[in-house]
Design a protein around this motif. Sequence first.
Motif, mmCIF file in Angstrom:
data_model
loop_
_atom_site.group_PDB
_atom_site.id
_atom_site.type_symbol
_atom_site.label_atom_id
_atom_site.label_comp_id
_atom_site.label_asym_id
_atom_site.label_seq_id
_atom_site.Cartn_x
_atom_site.Cartn_y
_atom_site.Cartn_z
ATOM 1 N N UNK A 1 0.844 -1.204 0.000
ATOM 2 C CA UNK A 1 0.000 0.000 0.000
ATOM 3 C C UNK A 1 0.870 1.240 0.000
ATOM 4 N N UNK A 2 0.264 2.369 -0.309
ATOM 5 C CA UNK A 2 0.978 3.645 -0.273
ATOM 6 C C UNK A 2 1.416 3.950 1.155
ATOM 7 N N UNK A 3 2.417 4.784 1.289
ATOM 8 C CA UNK A 3 2.895 5.164 2.625
ATOM 9 C C UNK A 3 1.782 5.786 3.455
ATOM 10 N N UNK A 4 0.935 6.585 2.822
ATOM 11 C CA UNK A 4 -0.162 7.226 3.556
ATOM 12 C C UNK A 4 -1.135 6.219 4.140
ATOM 13 N N UNK A 5 -1.492 5.214 3.355
ATOM 14 C CA UNK A 5 -2.407 4.178 3.852
ATOM 15 C C UNK A 5 -1.746 3.346 4.941
ATOM 16 N N UNK A 6 -0.465 3.009 4.736
ATOM 17 C CA UNK A 6 0.258 2.227 5.756
ATOM 18 C C UNK A 6 0.354 3.002 7.065
ATOM 19 N N UNK A 7 0.705 4.270 6.973
ATOM 20 C CA UNK A 7 0.835 5.087 8.184
ATOM 21 C C UNK A 7 -0.498 5.240 8.907
ATOM 22 N N UNK A 8 -1.590 5.197 8.157
ATOM 23 C CA UNK A 8 -2.922 5.289 8.763
ATOM 24 C C UNK A 8 -3.360 3.958 9.378
ATOM 25 N N UNK A 9 -2.557 2.903 9.186
ATOM 26 C CA UNK A 9 -2.844 1.623 9.814
ATOM 27 C C UNK A 9 -3.573 0.605 8.951
ATOM 28 N N UNK A 10 -3.711 0.853 7.657
ATOM 29 C CA UNK A 10 -4.427 -0.063 6.770
ATOM 30 C C UNK A 10 -3.529 -1.197 6.305
ATOM 31 N N UNK A 11 -4.129 -2.376 6.119
ATOM 32 C CA UNK A 11 -3.455 -3.556 5.579
ATOM 33 C C UNK A 11 -4.441 -4.284 4.676
ATOM 34 N N UNK A 12 -3.909 -4.955 3.658
ATOM 35 C CA UNK A 12 -4.720 -5.792 2.777
ATOM 36 C C UNK A 12 -3.997 -7.122 2.648
ATOM 37 N N UNK B 1 -11.146 4.163 3.018
ATOM 38 C CA UNK B 1 -10.829 5.257 2.096
ATOM 39 C C UNK B 1 -11.029 4.870 0.632
ATOM 40 N N UNK B 2 -11.535 5.804 -0.150
ATOM 41 C CA UNK B 2 -11.730 5.593 -1.579
ATOM 42 C C UNK B 2 -10.405 5.214 -2.251
ATOM 43 N N UNK B 3 -9.313 5.813 -1.800
ATOM 44 C CA UNK B 3 -7.986 5.509 -2.339
ATOM 45 C C UNK B 3 -7.656 4.024 -2.202
ATOM 46 N N UNK B 4 -8.036 3.431 -1.096
ATOM 47 C CA UNK B 4 -7.754 2.017 -0.871
ATOM 48 C C UNK B 4 -8.578 1.144 -1.811
ATOM 49 N N UNK B 5 -9.845 1.466 -1.994
ATOM 50 C CA UNK B 5 -10.699 0.702 -2.905
ATOM 51 C C UNK B 5 -10.168 0.813 -4.336
ATOM 52 N N UNK B 6 -9.747 1.991 -4.738
ATOM 53 C CA UNK B 6 -9.172 2.180 -6.071
ATOM 54 C C UNK B 6 -7.889 1.364 -6.220
ATOM 55 N N UNK B 7 -7.114 1.265 -5.150
ATOM 56 C CA UNK B 7 -5.883 0.476 -5.158
ATOM 57 C C UNK B 7 -6.209 -1.012 -5.349
#
Length: 93
Positions: free
Chosen positions: A7-18, A60-66
């Motif tokens: 994931x992008x650094x922003x998503x990782x820093x926000x605590x998201x994982x896939x 986040x919409x960014x995560x779904x687009x990813x």
Amino acid sequence: MPYSLDLSDGLKKAGWKVKIREKERAEPPHVSVMKKQETWRWGLREQAFLDKKPPVRTVPKELVEHLQTHLETLIAEWDSKYPHNPVNSEGEK
């Protein structure tokens, strides 16, 4: 071993994982989208969230687009991990 989507650094820093987790061979093909104690299942066939809870609006919409951008990679990883439940089988085993 689970597969983790980068994931992008922003998503990782926000605590998201896939991840494609272990021991999910009998479930519909999906990835687990996680943040802290919350987990959403995003279906690889449906290209949509499979559960009503937790609320999808918090993802986040960014995560779904990813997820959509990397769909082919996610399908290949699922099919490799669970060859008896491939994404394109429509549930047939």
